[in-house]
Write a protein that holds these residues in place. Structure first.
Motif, PDB file in Angstrom:
ATOM      1  N   TYR A  13      16.078  -8.258 -14.692  1.00 19.88           N
ATOM      2  CA  TYR A  13      14.746  -7.644 -14.608  1.00 19.88           C
ATOM      3  C   TYR A  13      14.413  -6.950 -15.929  1.00 19.88           C
ATOM      4  CZ  TYR A  13      14.570  -8.721  -9.650  1.00 19.88           C
ATOM      5  OH  TYR A  13      14.533  -9.385  -8.455  1.00 19.88           O
ATOM      6  N   ASN A  15      13.812  -4.041 -16.656  1.00 22.21           N
ATOM      7  CA  ASN A  15      14.502  -2.758 -16.869  1.00 22.21           C
ATOM      8  C   ASN A  15      15.973  -2.954 -17.256  1.00 22.21           C
ATOM      9  OD1 ASN A  15      15.485  -3.685 -14.464  1.00 22.21           O
ATOM     10  ND2 ASN A  15      15.047  -1.847 -13.286  1.00 22.21           N
ATOM     11  N   SER A  43      18.157 -10.319  -2.216  1.00 21.76           N
ATOM     12  CA  SER A  43      16.701 -10.557  -2.167  1.00 21.76           C
ATOM     13  C   SER A  43      16.221 -11.328  -3.383  1.00 21.76           C
ATOM     14  CB  SER A  43      15.930  -9.244  -2.082  1.00 21.76           C
ATOM     15  OG  SER A  43      16.155  -8.633  -0.856  1.00 21.76           O
ATOM     16  N   LYS A  47      14.245 -14.734  -3.091  1.00 16.85           N
ATOM     17  CA  LYS A  47      12.902 -14.892  -3.662  1.00 16.85           C
ATOM     18  C   LYS A  47      12.850 -16.091  -4.601  1.00 16.85           C
ATOM     19  CE  LYS A  47      11.778 -10.031  -3.325  1.00 16.85           C
ATOM     20  NZ  LYS A  47      11.848  -8.777  -4.086  1.00 16.85           N
ATOM     21  N   GLN A  83      12.542  -9.749   6.550  1.00 14.55           N
ATOM     22  CA  GLN A  83      13.186  -8.621   7.209  1.00 14.55           C
ATOM     23  C   GLN A  83      12.241  -8.025   8.257  1.00 14.55           C
ATOM     24  OE1 GLN A  83      14.510  -6.156   4.101  1.00 14.55           O
ATOM     25  NE2 GLN A  83      15.628  -4.761   5.386  1.00 14.55           N
ATOM     26  N   ASP A 160      16.027 -13.193   5.624  1.00 17.49           N
ATOM     27  CA  ASP A 160      16.407 -12.071   4.765  1.00 17.49           C
ATOM     28  C   ASP A 160      16.663 -10.843   5.641  1.00 17.49           C
ATOM     29  OD1 ASP A 160      16.831 -10.446   2.610  1.00 17.49           O
ATOM     30  OD2 ASP A 160      14.870 -10.750   1.687  1.00 17.49           O
TER      31      ASP A 160
HETATM   32  P1  ADP Z   1      15.003  -5.400  -0.468  1.00 11.15           P
HETATM   33  O1  ADP Z   1      15.184  -4.358   0.593  1.00 11.15           O
HETATM   34  O2  ADP Z   1      14.429  -6.669   0.057  1.00 11.15           O
HETATM   35  O3  ADP Z   1      16.205  -5.572  -1.350  1.00 11.15           O
HETATM   36  P2  ADP Z   1      13.456  -3.376  -1.690  1.00 11.15           P
HETATM   37  O4  ADP Z   1      12.792  -2.845  -0.468  1.00 11.15           O
HETATM   38  O5  ADP Z   1      14.616  -2.689  -2.296  1.00 11.15           O
HETATM   39  O6  ADP Z   1      13.850  -4.895  -1.420  1.00 11.15           O
HETATM   40  O7  ADP Z   1      12.396  -3.585  -2.820  1.00 11.15           O
HETATM   41  C1  ADP Z   1      11.019  -3.824  -2.538  1.00 11.15           C
HETATM   42  C2  ADP Z   1      10.370  -4.387  -3.790  1.00 11.15           C
HETATM   43  O8  ADP Z   1      10.648  -3.575  -4.929  1.00 11.15           O
HETATM   44  C3  ADP Z   1      10.906  -5.769  -4.131  1.00 11.15           C
HETATM   45  O9  ADP Z   1       9.836  -6.579  -4.559  1.00 11.15           O
HETATM   46  C4  ADP Z   1      11.887  -5.543  -5.244  1.00 11.15           C
HETATM   47  O10 ADP Z   1      11.923  -6.664  -6.136  1.00 11.15           O
HETATM   48  C5  ADP Z   1      11.319  -4.321  -5.940  1.00 11.15           C
HETATM   49  N1  ADP Z   1      12.397  -3.484  -6.500  1.00 11.15           N
HETATM   50  C6  ADP Z   1      13.602  -3.233  -5.953  1.00 11.15           C
HETATM   51  N2  ADP Z   1      14.353  -2.465  -6.748  1.00 11.15           N
HETATM   52  C7  ADP Z   1      13.578  -2.196  -7.839  1.00 11.15           C
HETATM   53  C8  ADP Z   1      13.775  -1.450  -9.030  1.00 11.15           C
HETATM   54  N3  ADP Z   1      14.923  -0.844  -9.309  1.00 11.15           N
HETATM   55  N4  ADP Z   1      12.752  -1.389  -9.901  1.00 11.15           N
HETATM   56  C9  ADP Z   1      11.609  -2.013  -9.653  1.00 11.15           C
HETATM   57  N5  ADP Z   1      11.357  -2.731  -8.552  1.00 11.15           N
HETATM   58  C10 ADP Z   1      12.330  -2.840  -7.650  1.00 11.15           C
END
Ligand code: ADP
Ligand code: ADP
Length: 225
Positions: A13, A15, A43, A47, A83, A160
């Motif tokens: 990503y 970041n 996830s 995706k 989910q 998921d």
């Molecule tokens: P999941 O529970 O399906 O792993 P999350 O609820 O953690 O997903 O994340 C929701 C959304 O935020 C997703 O689209 C994910 O890609 C994004 N996301 C998750 N972690 C980060 C992060 N550290 N920084 C930015 N976006 C994030």
């Protein structure tokens, strides 16, 4: 026969978080469990498979077709079970399934009615077909999720974390339904719950920190962990 081929996927990503670090897997018909703690990259992988996210490099093939260059091939064969279905409108279960069937391209009205009725029966929701989805219990919503994921006879079903928030009875019903479906298609079940994989999946892999650390039968889990 292997149907889904995941080949050297990398995803970092913006970041700097490396969500997938050289992930390769080959999966045939049946239930396949992808087990990993929160933050493992499940996830992100789901995706990419659902063609909602692009990997930095690597390829995904379904029935030998490269979905990077031909995403429609997979989209038209994909069922996605999130989910949480998210939106629970006040229209009835049958109406909502019919609308979703139209979006999936099932344009013939008689086909659509027939498929929706069959799916409502299969997921044990036929009696509740006239009820608004917004009034459904957690287990009913999950079964409704399966019904919508099965519209259009998908060949790959991506689930998921589907058992999150279900009570034990609902979870058993959900397991029975998934195992029935899992015989003729590829079902990829992403979860952090070891029992889901033990109970349901003849084959599995463990993802931790973006890397596949174990591939094989669930019995390997008790041996290695
Ligand atoms: P999941 O529970 O399906 O792993 P999350 O609820 O953690 O997903 O994340 C929701 C959304 O935020 C997703 O689209 C994910 O890609 C994004 N996301 C998750 N972690 C980060 C992060 N550290 N920084 C930015 N976006 C994030
Ligand atoms: P899992 O589904 O196993 O919980 P994810 O694929 O959601 O794992 O996340 C893997 C890692 O990538 C986590 O560290 C998460 O915070 C991070 N991540 C997920 N989505 C994003 C995003 N959109 N931007 C930045 N980081 C993300």
């Amino acid at each position: 026969m292997q149907r889904l081929k995941i080949d050297h996927l990398l995803k970092t990503y913006p970041n700097g978080v490396k969500a997938l670090d050289n992930v390769s897997l080959q999966i045939g018909n049946g239930m396949f469990g992808l087990l990993g703690p929160n933050g493992a990259g499940k996830s992100s992988l789901m995706k990419i498979l659902a063609t909602l996210l692009q990997p930095d490099s690597g390829n995904v093939f379904f029935d030998e077709t490269d979905i990077g260059t031909n995403p429609h091939f997979l989209r038209s064969r994909l069922g996605y079970l999130p989910q949480d279905f998210g939106v629970y409108p006040r229209i009835s279960a049958a109406e909502l399934l019919e609308h979703l069937a139209v979006l999936k391209g099932i344009t013939n009205r008689a086909d659509r009615k027939q498929q929706v009725a069959a799916l409502l029966q299969q997921t044990n929701l036929y009696e509740n077909r006239k009820q608004a989805v917004s009034t459904f219990s957690g287990g009913m919503r999950q079964r409704f999720g399966i019904a919508q994921a099965l519209l259009g006879n998908p060949q790959l079903i991506i689930a998921d974390e589907p058992t999150a928030g279900l009570d034990p009875l609902e979870r058993n019903r959900f397991h029975d339904l998934l195992s029935e479906i899992g015989e003729q298609v590829v079902v990829l079940l992403s979860t952090h719950i070891v029992e889901d994989v033990h109970d349901l999946c003849p084959e599995m892999a463990v993802l931790i920190g973006g890397q596949l650390v174990l591939k094989g039968k669930p019995s390997a889990l008790t041996e290695k962990l």
